[in-house]
Design a protein around this motif. Structure first.
Motif, PDB file in Angstrom:
ATOM      1  N   LEU A  80       6.355  -8.766   9.077  1.00 51.73           N
ATOM      2  CA  LEU A  80       6.834  -8.487   8.092  1.00 51.73           C
ATOM      3  C   LEU A  80       6.019  -7.375   7.398  1.00 51.73           C
ATOM      4  O   LEU A  80       6.799  -6.482   6.474  1.00 51.73           O
ATOM      5  N   MET A  81       4.717  -7.086   7.599  1.00 54.60           N
ATOM      6  CA  MET A  81       4.222  -6.005   7.326  1.00 54.60           C
ATOM      7  C   MET A  81       4.736  -4.559   7.647  1.00 54.60           C
ATOM      8  O   MET A  81       5.002  -3.587   7.088  1.00 54.60           O
ATOM      9  N   LEU A  82       4.756  -4.784   9.103  1.00 54.24           N
ATOM     10  CA  LEU A  82       5.561  -3.774   9.873  1.00 54.24           C
ATOM     11  C   LEU A  82       6.972  -3.240   9.143  1.00 54.24           C
ATOM     12  O   LEU A  82       7.298  -2.220   8.792  1.00 54.24           O
ATOM     13  N   SER A  83       7.751  -4.215   8.888  1.00 54.88           N
ATOM     14  CA  SER A  83       9.173  -4.157   8.278  1.00 54.88           C
ATOM     15  C   SER A  83       9.090  -3.607   7.043  1.00 54.88           C
ATOM     16  O   SER A  83       9.738  -2.792   6.772  1.00 54.88           O
ATOM     17  N   THR A  84       8.275  -3.856   6.290  1.00 58.34           N
ATOM     18  CA  THR A  84       7.921  -3.338   4.735  1.00 58.34           C
ATOM     19  C   THR A  84       7.512  -1.955   4.951  1.00 58.34           C
ATOM     20  O   THR A  84       8.385  -1.276   4.118  1.00 58.34           O
ATOM     21  N   TYR A  85       6.888  -1.489   5.981  1.00 57.30           N
ATOM     22  CA  TYR A  85       6.274  -0.097   6.059  1.00 57.30           C
ATOM     23  C   TYR A  85       7.537   0.673   6.546  1.00 57.30           C
ATOM     24  O   TYR A  85       7.818   1.604   5.826  1.00 57.30           O
ATOM     25  N   ARG A  86       8.339   0.171   7.609  1.00 54.36           N
ATOM     26  CA  ARG A  86       9.544   0.783   8.119  1.00 54.36           C
ATOM     27  C   ARG A  86      10.632   0.943   6.880  1.00 54.36           C
ATOM     28  O   ARG A  86      11.390   1.846   7.031  1.00 54.36           O
ATOM     29  N   ARG A  87      10.637  -0.030   6.212  1.00 54.30           N
ATOM     30  CA  ARG A  87      11.887  -0.116   5.180  1.00 54.30           C
ATOM     31  C   ARG A  87      11.501   0.447   3.797  1.00 54.30           C
ATOM     32  O   ARG A  87      12.132   0.289   2.805  1.00 54.30           O
ATOM     33  N   ARG A  88      10.209   1.341   3.601  1.00 55.13           N
ATOM     34  CA  ARG A  88       9.911   1.716   2.320  1.00 55.13           C
ATOM     35  C   ARG A  88      10.786   2.523   1.620  1.00 55.13           C
ATOM     36  O   ARG A  88      11.153   2.402   0.675  1.00 55.13           O
ATOM     37  N   PRO A  89      11.604   3.409   2.454  1.00 49.56           N
ATOM     38  CA  PRO A  89      12.735   4.516   1.648  1.00 49.56           C
ATOM     39  C   PRO A  89      13.810   3.351   1.140  1.00 49.56           C
ATOM     40  O   PRO A  89      14.268   3.533  -0.023  1.00 49.56           O
ATOM     41  N   GLU A  90      14.030   2.498   1.955  1.00 48.59           N
ATOM     42  CA  GLU A  90      15.452   1.402   1.394  1.00 48.59           C
ATOM     43  C   GLU A  90      14.900   0.772   0.279  1.00 48.59           C
ATOM     44  O   GLU A  90      15.588   0.510  -0.801  1.00 48.59           O
ATOM     45  N   ILE A  91      13.465   0.376   0.321  1.00 42.34           N
ATOM     46  CA  ILE A  91      12.927  -0.548  -0.949  1.00 42.34           C
ATOM     47  C   ILE A  91      12.877   0.471  -2.118  1.00 42.34           C
ATOM     48  O   ILE A  91      13.440  -0.019  -3.157  1.00 42.34           O
ATOM     49  N   GLY A  92      12.823   1.851  -1.818  1.00 38.39           N
ATOM     50  CA  GLY A  92      12.735   2.609  -2.920  1.00 38.39           C
ATOM     51  C   GLY A  92      13.971   2.725  -3.548  1.00 38.39           C
ATOM     52  O   GLY A  92      14.259   2.885  -4.837  1.00 38.39           O
ATOM     53  N   ILE A  93      15.132   2.956  -2.628  1.00 36.93           N
ATOM     54  CA  ILE A  93      16.513   2.958  -3.139  1.00 36.93           C
ATOM     55  C   ILE A  93      17.013   1.697  -3.836  1.00 36.93           C
ATOM     56  O   ILE A  93      17.658   1.873  -4.930  1.00 36.93           O
ATOM     57  N   MET A  94      16.451   0.562  -3.622  1.00 36.59           N
ATOM     58  CA  MET A  94      17.011  -0.367  -4.239  1.00 36.59           C
ATOM     59  C   MET A  94      16.192  -0.544  -5.351  1.00 36.59           C
ATOM     60  O   MET A  94      17.074  -1.137  -6.404  1.00 36.59           O
ATOM     61  N   ARG A  95      14.972  -0.242  -5.404  1.00 34.99           N
ATOM     62  CA  ARG A  95      14.336  -0.332  -6.947  1.00 34.99           C
ATOM     63  C   ARG A  95      14.916   0.944  -7.838  1.00 34.99           C
ATOM     64  O   ARG A  95      15.304   0.724  -9.097  1.00 34.99           O
TER      65      ARG A  95
END
Lengths: 401, 225
Positions: A294-309
């Protein structure tokens, strides 16, 4: 939160191969957990059944009365006789207590017995034996005499005796032959060998004789009462509590098998501790696996998390997306591992049908529900750190604006 | 027209000590509701930083910012997140769509995240917006299968989903060919006229700027014209 769950599911299903690998890893951990539970549990049951299974779980023995205290008057000398090894005390009112003891919850069988020592004589051959008189019909109440019979029958009656294989061989006795039994009290009876048993225990097979309770009464001159009451329980682990209960109900000195079995208990405890360690390591492996994925997934999906925020998703929403992924991985891996464990344990014989040379696995002790629950909890805990990291992603830097 | 937002004396400094870079140097600006304004200026002038602050994604080092009568500087993260969701839309240069979702799912994201689920009403509005953007035949397409222009139109639809008062667009056509760029600008102009949504568009493109009714020039961290 339903929507966060949808996003979590989408993230897991988007990268099917990676998710499948992760779930398989968790399932292997759960499989090890279940396998160890079944093995350790089965082994403990096996050891207990082999060591304690044929013994009385709770025993009530008559207490010898304390010798009277004699005070020597001045000028006199007293002689003292030491207590002999033969027990003379009896439970005179045993018959009264039996229905009460049988009604205690968890009590499977009750066997009133008269025990004593004697000599078996056949021709010039003499053997010292331990004689147990049991009620006809209750021969297998404590020791599974029926199960150990190799010749004849365990059924006891007037004029009949059942002996161990080694003893019968020592006296060159075969079924239907007569043997003379003299009790320690000097009473002699002529008995016919009606059954031969073989337990594998040398002390038992070479020096134990079973007779019916009426025969024992004659031999040991005990027209009433018994010397002990042996009690078998449904759950031998409940011996301490049941002994206390019987003691409270009857006032008799009920002793559980655990008294004097400290070494066995320590060995079983050590074995259980080993199992706990192995299962803990399996869980830790699961937690580390889920957390790192999940840590890896978090890193990989950082841009998407940013978009969601940026689109108005709160920190809690992001946390839930990643925690839900952990929970789903834990649940699917847990169920898959539990199913694998169950299927893998199916070929092993059940506890009752255990055969020498195989592992004493107990499929009923797989702790399936516990394994799944702990895995889900572990996976959720493992996902909290990555989830919190995800929620702290700065949308500006993540999007690259 | 009423005042939609007003910033005064905005200062934004990145880094500390000798490495400190002051990007905004006391910038003040007022936007009226229903405006369609272009933000012009050379690279490094502070356009993107200003948009980020106006979008409540970042707080300035100092200065004041009010939108719809609310103080955006003292509000906490939770309040700003809710405010952003309800009142501000974003269109980025590189569309920034969620890659594992369809066009419709991307468009309704702002509403779904607020409601906690994808409601039928949200789906209807999402479809209507995509139809309006000329993407009726791409509604359920994964965004990975869309062209650059189509993706940017999906991004515009997403920005409009919650009916925001303000849409901030950072180089929305910077990554598109001329035809696609003008198509997107036509849509933005149409929405501005018909719905009164305020647009602040950062751009280097003179033609895009000319399509806006107001041009705001930023240079060296302040509004210069």
């Amino acid at each position: 939160m339903l929507y966060a769950l949808k996003i979590a599911t989408r993230y897991l299903t988007t990268n099917k191969a990676q998710t499948a690998l992760l779930i398989t890893g968790v399932a292997v951990g759960v499989f090890i957990f279940i396998f160890m539970s079944a093995l350790i549990g089965g082994l403990a049951e096996f050891i207990l059944s082999r060591t304690v299974g044929d013994l009385s779980h709770v025993t009530i023995e008559a207490e010898d009365p304390d010798p009277p205290l004699l005070i020597a008057p001045a000028g006199h000398v007293l002689t003292v006789t030491e207590r002999g090894r033969t027990r003379n005390a009896t439970l005179a009112e045993a018959e009264t207590w039996l229905p009460l003891i049988e009604a205690v919850p968890g009590v499977r069988a009750v066997s009133p017995q008269i025990a004593g020592a004697g000599f078996l004589t056949r021709g010039a051959q003499v053997s010292q034996v331990s004689v147990t008189g049991v009620m006809p019909g209750r021969e297998s109440a404590i020791l599974d005499l029926d199960g150990y019979i190799v010749e004849g029958s365990a059924r006891l009656g007037s004029g009949l005796i059942v002996l161990g294989r080694d003893l019968a061989d020592d006296l060159s006795l075969s079924l239907g032959q007569t043997v003379r039994l003299q009790s320690s009290g000097g009473v002699t009876a002529l008995l016919t060998l009606s059954g031969i048993f073989e337990t594998g225990n040398g002390a038992m097979d070479g020096a134990r004789a079973f007779v019916s309770l009426p025969v024992a009464r004659t031999l040991f001159a005990m027209p009433q009462g018994v010397t002990r009451i042996e009690i078998k329980l449904d759950d031998l682990n409940a011996a301490d509590a049941t002994a206390l209960r019987i003691r409270a109900l009857t006032g008799l000195d009920a002793v559980p098998w655990t008294d004097g079995a400290e070494q066995l208990r320590e060995a079983l405890n050590a074995q259980a501790q080993t199992g706990y360690f192995l299962k803990t390591f399996a869980l830790i492996t699961i937690v580390i696996g889920v957390a790192s994925a999940l840590m890896l997934s978090t890193y990989r999906r950082r841009p998407e998390i940013g978009i969601m925020r940026a689109m108005g998703a709160g920190r809690n929403f992001v946390v839930f997306v990643f925690v839900a992924q952990g929970a789903l991985i834990g649940l699917m891996g847990g169920v898959m591992g539990a199913a694998l464990g169950y299927v893998a344990l199916l070929p092993f014989p059940s506890r009752d049908a255990f055969e020498p040379g195989t592992l004493p696995m107990d499929i009923t002790q797989g702790s399936y529900g516990l394994a799944i629950t702990l895995t889900v909890i572990g996976a959720v805990l493992a996902s909290i750190l990555p989830a919190r990291a995800a929620s702290r992603v700065d949308p500006v830097t993540a999007i690259g604006q | 027209m009423s005042t939609l937002l007003q910033v005064r004396d905005l200062v934004m400094t990145y880094g500390t000590g000798e490495a400190a870079t002051r990007v905004l140097r006391g910038l003040s600006l007022r936007l009226e509701a229903g405006e369609m304004a272009a933000l012009l200026g050379p690279s490094g002038a502070g356009k993107s930083t200003l948009l980020t602050i106006l979008g409540t994604l970042m707080k300035p080092t100092s200065g004041s910012y009010e939108m719809l009568g609310q103080d955006m500087i003292s509000a906490d993260d939770r309040a700003l997140t809710d405010f952003r969701n309800a009142h501000i839309g974003f269109v980025f240069q590189f569309h920034n769509l969620l890659p594992d979702f369809t066009a419709l799912e991307n468009v309704i994201f702002p509403t779904a995240v607020r409601e906690g689920r994808e409601t039928p009403a949200a789906r209807r509005r999402g479809r209507d917006l995509l139809v309006r953007m000329g993407l009726a035949d791409r509604i359920d397409f994964p965004t990975a299968n869309l062209s650059g222009g189509q993706k940017q139109r999906v991004a515009v639809a997403r920005a409009l989903m919650n009916g925001p008062e303000l849409v901030l667009a950072d180089e929305p056509t910077g990554n598109l060919d001329r035809a696609s760029a003008m198509q997107v600008m036509d849509l933005i102009g149409e929405i501005n006229r018909e719905e009164g949504t305020t647009f602040l568009i950062s751009t280097h493109d003179e033609k895009i700027a000319a399509a806006c009714r107001r041009q705001i020039e930023v240079g060296d961290g302040v509004v210069t014209g």
